[in-house]
Design an enzyme around this catalytic site. Structure first.
Site, PDB file in Angstrom:
ATOM      1  N   CYS A  68      -3.609 -67.450  54.466  1.00 57.05           N
ATOM      2  CA  CYS A  68      -4.890 -66.886  54.908  1.00 57.05           C
ATOM      3  C   CYS A  68      -5.797 -68.040  55.292  1.00 57.05           C
ATOM      4  O   CYS A  68      -5.758 -69.102  54.671  1.00 57.05           O
ATOM      5  CB  CYS A  68      -5.529 -66.037  53.816  1.00 57.05           C
ATOM      6  SG  CYS A  68      -7.083 -65.237  54.357  1.00 57.05           S
ATOM      7  N   SER A  69      -6.612 -67.818  56.310  1.00 57.58           N
ATOM      8  CA  SER A  69      -7.544 -68.865  56.734  1.00 57.58           C
ATOM      9  C   SER A  69      -8.715 -68.246  57.471  1.00 57.58           C
ATOM     10  O   SER A  69      -8.675 -67.078  57.881  1.00 57.58           O
ATOM     11  CB  SER A  69      -6.848 -69.889  57.635  1.00 57.58           C
ATOM     12  OG  SER A  69      -6.517 -69.294  58.881  1.00 57.58           O
ATOM     13  N   SER A  70      -9.746 -69.039  57.655  1.00 56.99           N
ATOM     14  CA  SER A  70     -10.837 -68.701  58.557  1.00 56.99           C
ATOM     15  C   SER A  70     -10.599 -69.487  59.841  1.00 56.99           C
ATOM     16  O   SER A  70     -10.775 -70.702  59.891  1.00 56.99           O
ATOM     17  CB  SER A  70     -12.187 -69.087  57.939  1.00 56.99           C
ATOM     18  OG  SER A  70     -13.244 -68.806  58.835  1.00 56.99           O
TER      19      SER A  70
ATOM     20  N   MET B  95      -1.207 -67.356  61.802  1.00 54.00           N
ATOM     21  CA  MET B  95      -0.150 -67.104  60.833  1.00 54.00           C
ATOM     22  C   MET B  95       0.529 -65.779  61.170  1.00 54.00           C
ATOM     23  O   MET B  95      -0.127 -64.833  61.617  1.00 54.00           O
ATOM     24  CB  MET B  95      -0.738 -67.064  59.425  1.00 54.00           C
ATOM     25  CG  MET B  95      -1.071 -68.438  58.884  1.00 54.00           C
ATOM     26  SD  MET B  95      -2.020 -68.377  57.366  1.00 54.00           S
ATOM     27  CE  MET B  95      -3.676 -68.290  58.030  1.00 54.00           C
TER      28      MET B  95
END
Length: 378
Positions: free
Chosen positions: A95-97, A244
């Site tokens: 997960c990322s911003s 992702m």
């Protein structure tokens, strides 16, 4: 840092992320990205991940970090940075911003207008959801997240500075039919093909913007318009963009790799050709169930379905390839790259995608009726 300085810092991000006159400029300048990041993120330390915590760096530095046009990873292999993560962690981001300029580019590609109903697949930290809410209003935004813990954090962040949009915990690849039809769908995860359920929930003339990717690491942003028959057609935008993979579209556990001798020949296409985004894309399309890895700077391919492999190594006057198993993976890759070369070795913006009413999906080079096209796995 006073409120005026905070606002000036956020406007600096808006100037980095948005073109002059962008309809998303005010949203980027207003939405507090630092809230969406929570209290900790991961920083890449050469293949391992170090935790950066808000209490350690202070609120002012945290705001400046959030207002950089860069991606911040918030979860690695299911371990969230906020959850007492170890100071040094190995694994892959889950997960990322995403960097704001890429988020804005995808929203621009979707052609979102005032009054539109939008479905977002992949709530993540909630930052892109907040941009949509700021411009359209909470009642016109639906966002789906598959990970309950991530969804809970995003909901808390969004409610901290406004009414929450319609947030759903579930399989984003199914969309959310209860609030369909939508004018646009934007996916913040990569998919190997466009789920047909997405197209079914978009009105005729509506758009789907997503990252088409695969197991060899090639990817590109696609904007497709839904047709009257339920199919769709569109093109790659051309700029690089990687997300992702949606969890059901990710490759399985990586098996141990043993270099079997197999059949050996000289490479007709040098492996470094894969450095070009167009060549990498057609290689992936030609061997869709193969994963690309590198050993000692030389590419190797292994096919998940058949166990076939191809691995390259330098020879006295070039490269040789060893191929083992029922699929001749390097043959497939070379054939695709040679067709791409014959078309002038173009960039990603020369490619497009077509989806028929019965969900046959193909990526083509040049035009839909041209000789160079490849099926997508569905």
């Amino acid at each position: 840092m006073n409120n005026g300085q905070k606002q000036q810092t956020r406007w600096g991000l808006a100037e980095q992320a948005c073109a002059e006159g962008s309809p998303w400029r005010e949203a980027v300048a207003t939405v507090p990205r630092e809230v969406c990041l929570g209290d900790a993120v991961f920083r890449d330390e050469g293949g391992r991940w170090a935790v950066v915590r808000r209490p350690d760096v202070g609120d002012e530095a945290w705001l400046r970090m959030a207002c950089l046009d860069r991606t911040w990873v918030t979860q690695v292999d299911g371990v969230h940075a906020d959850d007492d993560a170890p100071e040094d962690l190995a694994g892959g981001p889950t997960c990322s911003s995403t960097r704001p300029s890429l988020v804005v580019r995808m929203l621009d590609l979707a052609g979102i207008a005032e009054g539109d109903q939008v479905l977002e697949v992949g709530t993540g930290t909630g930052y892109s959801t907040a941009l949509l809410r700021h411009r359209l209003g909470a009642d016109r935004v639906t966002s789906v997240e598959c990970d309950p813990a991530i969804a809970r954090r995003a909901a808390d962040a969004l409610r901290a500075f406004g009414p929450a949009p319609h947030l759903v915990v579930g399989d984003g690849l199914r969309g959310h039919a209860e609030r369909a039809p939508y004018d646009a769908l934007v996916a913040t995860c990569a998919v190997r093909s466009l789920p047909y359920s997405w197209l079914a929930q978009i009105r005729e003339g509506g758009t789907v913007v997503a990252c088409l990717g695969g197991w060899m690491g090639a990817s590109g942003i696609v904007r497709a318009t839904v047709n009257a028959d339920g199919g769709a057609q569109g093109r790659f935008s051309g700029e690089p963009g990687a997300f992702m993979p949606a969890r059901p579209h990710a490759p399985g556990p990586r098996p141990d790799f043993f270099r079997y001798a197999g059949d050996v020949r000289e490479c007709r296409v040098p492996p470094d050709e894969l450095d070009h985004p167009g060549a990498a894309l057609v290689a992936q399309l030609a061997a869709p169930s193969a994963e690309l890895a590198y050993a000692d700077g030389a590419p190797l391919l292994r096919d998940f379905g058949t166990g076939s492999q191809a691995w390259t190594e330098r020879a006295d006057e070039g490269w040789v390839v060893h191929q083992h198993g029922p699929l001749r993976l390097w043959d497939q890759v070379e054939d695709a790259i040679r067709r791409w070369r014959a078309a002038g070795a173009p960039g990603l913006d020369a490619f497009g995608v077509s989806i028929s009413a019965d969900n046959v999906q193909r990526v083509w080079l040049g035009n839909p009726d041209g000789p160079a096209s490849w099926p997508l796995p569905v």
